[in-house]
Design a protein around this motif. Structure first.
Motif, PDB file in Angstrom:
ATOM      1  N   VAL A   1      34.872 -38.219  12.601  1.00 49.13           N
ATOM      2  CA  VAL A   1      34.448 -39.070  13.518  1.00 49.13           C
ATOM      3  C   VAL A   1      32.825 -39.265  13.290  1.00 49.13           C
ATOM      4  N   PHE A   2      32.065 -38.165  13.281  1.00 46.33           N
ATOM      5  CA  PHE A   2      30.571 -38.191  13.048  1.00 46.33           C
ATOM      6  C   PHE A   2      30.336 -38.843  11.883  1.00 46.33           C
ATOM      7  N   LEU A   3      30.949 -38.564  10.696  1.00 51.15           N
ATOM      8  CA  LEU A   3      30.653 -39.309   9.481  1.00 51.15           C
ATOM      9  C   LEU A   3      30.952 -40.652   9.307  1.00 51.15           C
ATOM     10  N   VAL A   4      31.920 -40.987   9.997  1.00 51.83           N
ATOM     11  CA  VAL A   4      32.404 -42.370  10.049  1.00 51.83           C
ATOM     12  C   VAL A   4      31.539 -43.208  11.098  1.00 51.83           C
ATOM     13  N   GLU A   5      31.256 -42.487  12.191  1.00 54.15           N
ATOM     14  CA  GLU A   5      30.392 -43.393  13.133  1.00 54.15           C
ATOM     15  C   GLU A   5      28.922 -43.370  12.993  1.00 54.15           C
ATOM     16  N   HIS A   6      28.505 -42.314  12.359  1.00 55.86           N
ATOM     17  CA  HIS A   6      26.877 -42.115  12.257  1.00 55.86           C
ATOM     18  C   HIS A   6      26.434 -42.361  11.068  1.00 55.86           C
ATOM     19  N   LEU A   7      27.289 -41.921   9.775  1.00 59.22           N
ATOM     20  CA  LEU A   7      26.616 -41.925   8.352  1.00 59.22           C
ATOM     21  C   LEU A   7      27.742 -42.734   7.528  1.00 59.22           C
ATOM     22  N   ASN A   8      28.341 -43.918   8.119  1.00 58.93           N
ATOM     23  CA  ASN A   8      28.761 -44.939   7.505  1.00 58.93           C
ATOM     24  C   ASN A   8      29.908 -44.515   6.482  1.00 58.93           C
ATOM     25  N   TYR A   9      30.466 -43.505   6.597  1.00 63.35           N
ATOM     26  CA  TYR A   9      31.700 -43.187   5.602  1.00 63.35           C
ATOM     27  C   TYR A   9      32.663 -43.947   6.147  1.00 63.35           C
ATOM     28  N   SER A  10      33.543 -44.308   5.045  1.00 61.23           N
ATOM     29  CA  SER A  10      34.923 -45.192   5.272  1.00 61.23           C
ATOM     30  C   SER A  10      35.965 -44.071   5.318  1.00 61.23           C
ATOM     31  N   TRP A  11      37.150 -44.399   5.843  1.00 62.31           N
ATOM     32  CA  TRP A  11      38.077 -43.422   6.140  1.00 62.31           C
ATOM     33  C   TRP A  11      38.668 -42.515   5.124  1.00 62.31           C
ATOM     34  N   ASN A  12      38.614 -43.165   3.647  1.00 58.26           N
ATOM     35  CA  ASN A  12      39.058 -42.398   2.595  1.00 58.26           C
ATOM     36  C   ASN A  12      37.926 -41.563   2.177  1.00 58.26           C
ATOM     37  N   GLU A  13      36.840 -41.579   2.445  1.00 55.18           N
ATOM     38  CA  GLU A  13      35.713 -40.888   1.861  1.00 55.18           C
ATOM     39  C   GLU A  13      35.538 -39.448   2.586  1.00 55.18           C
ATOM     40  N   VAL A  14      35.780 -39.518   3.857  1.00 51.81           N
ATOM     41  CA  VAL A  14      35.376 -38.393   4.815  1.00 51.81           C
ATOM     42  C   VAL A  14      36.230 -37.053   4.512  1.00 51.81           C
ATOM     43  N   HIS A  15      37.166 -36.999   3.786  1.00 50.32           N
ATOM     44  CA  HIS A  15      37.863 -35.788   3.772  1.00 50.32           C
ATOM     45  C   HIS A  15      37.296 -34.574   3.285  1.00 50.32           C
ATOM     46  N   ASP A  16      36.722 -34.777   1.866  1.00 51.42           N
ATOM     47  CA  ASP A  16      36.071 -33.543   1.267  1.00 51.42           C
ATOM     48  C   ASP A  16      34.893 -33.011   2.066  1.00 51.42           C
ATOM     49  N   ASP A  17      34.164 -34.001   2.662  1.00 49.64           N
ATOM     50  CA  ASP A  17      32.965 -33.268   3.140  1.00 49.64           C
ATOM     51  C   ASP A  17      33.273 -32.780   4.595  1.00 49.64           C
ATOM     52  N   ALA A  18      34.242 -33.315   5.230  1.00 52.28           N
ATOM     53  CA  ALA A  18      34.703 -32.799   6.747  1.00 52.28           C
ATOM     54  C   ALA A  18      35.362 -31.496   6.115  1.00 52.28           C
TER      55      ALA A  18
END
Ligand SMILES: [Zn+2]
Length: 220
Positions: free
Chosen positions: A81-98
């Protein structure tokens, strides 16, 4: 990246392994690993009392396994949620960093992050974010292959798996959209869904990892 035991626990949970048995074939598909690696990891998880295994039926999380999976899922999904809402990640990008962040997140950081985000209930993939120290209960459990033709469905949740999410981006399928199932091809062929804007033929494999709710309004 080779999936570790935490990835297995989370996937087993995401497939409904808190309430039912999940077979090896589903785990192979969900993690993109060989059947041999799955069997090997399952024996380890059984030894650690994280899953129960019934021959020919599959695995289910033990209470200990569910508790462990819930904590990991909470951290993982809060970071998403943080990466998408605050750092402009898209939903297919967040997995590895999360995935990396969840393993270095202390209890304090976890709860401050939850407060900062106003205790969100869902991750960008539609998964439920459990409360602190509570077992997670996923809401949507039926997948696109569980319904017959002409069912009106709403996309509720998708597996948090990179290849699947890339595929969904490429066919432009998003969460919360509503469709009608118009065709189900024989022999595990594609499932076709349609609404006013688009018509999509979704591979059987992907369809089995897209969780949907049945829309209640009837279609005339
Ligand atoms: Zn997610």
């Amino acid at each position: 990246m080779t999936p570790n035991r935490e990835d297995y626990l989370k996937l087993i949970f995401e497939l409904g392994g808190d309430v039912k048995k999940i077979n090896n074939k589903q785990i192979v598909a969900g993690l993109n690993v060989s059947a041999a690696s799955v069997s090997e990891m399952i024996s380890k998880l059984v030894k650690e009392d994280l899953v129960e295994h019934s021959p020919y039926q599959g695995v289910q999380l033990t209470e200990r396994g569910l508790r462990k999976a819930s904590t990991l899922i909470r951290k993982h999904r809060l970071w998403e949620v943080f990466l998408v809402e605050h750092l402009n990640y898209s939903w297919n990008e967040v997995h590895d960093d999360a995935e990396v962040l969840e393993h270095v997140t202390s209890k304090t950081l976890e709860n401050r992050l939850a407060n900062y985000l106003n205790s969100p209930q869902f991750c960008p993939h539609g998964g439920v974010i459990p409360e602190d120290n509570q077992p997670v209960h996923e809401k949507s459990r039926q997948t696109l292959i569980d319904y017959p033709i002409n069912t009106k469905i709403r996309i509720a949740r998708v597996l948090d798996e990179k290849d699947l999410l890339d595929y969904l981006m490429s066919i432009d399928l998003k969460i919360h959209e509503e469709y009608i199932i118009t065709e189900i091809a024989a022999y595990e062929g594609p499932v076709t869904i349609k609404n006013n804007e688009k018509e999509l033929a979704i591979s059987y494999k992907a369809a089995s990892t897209i969780f949907v709710d049945q829309s209640l309004e009837s279609e005339d």
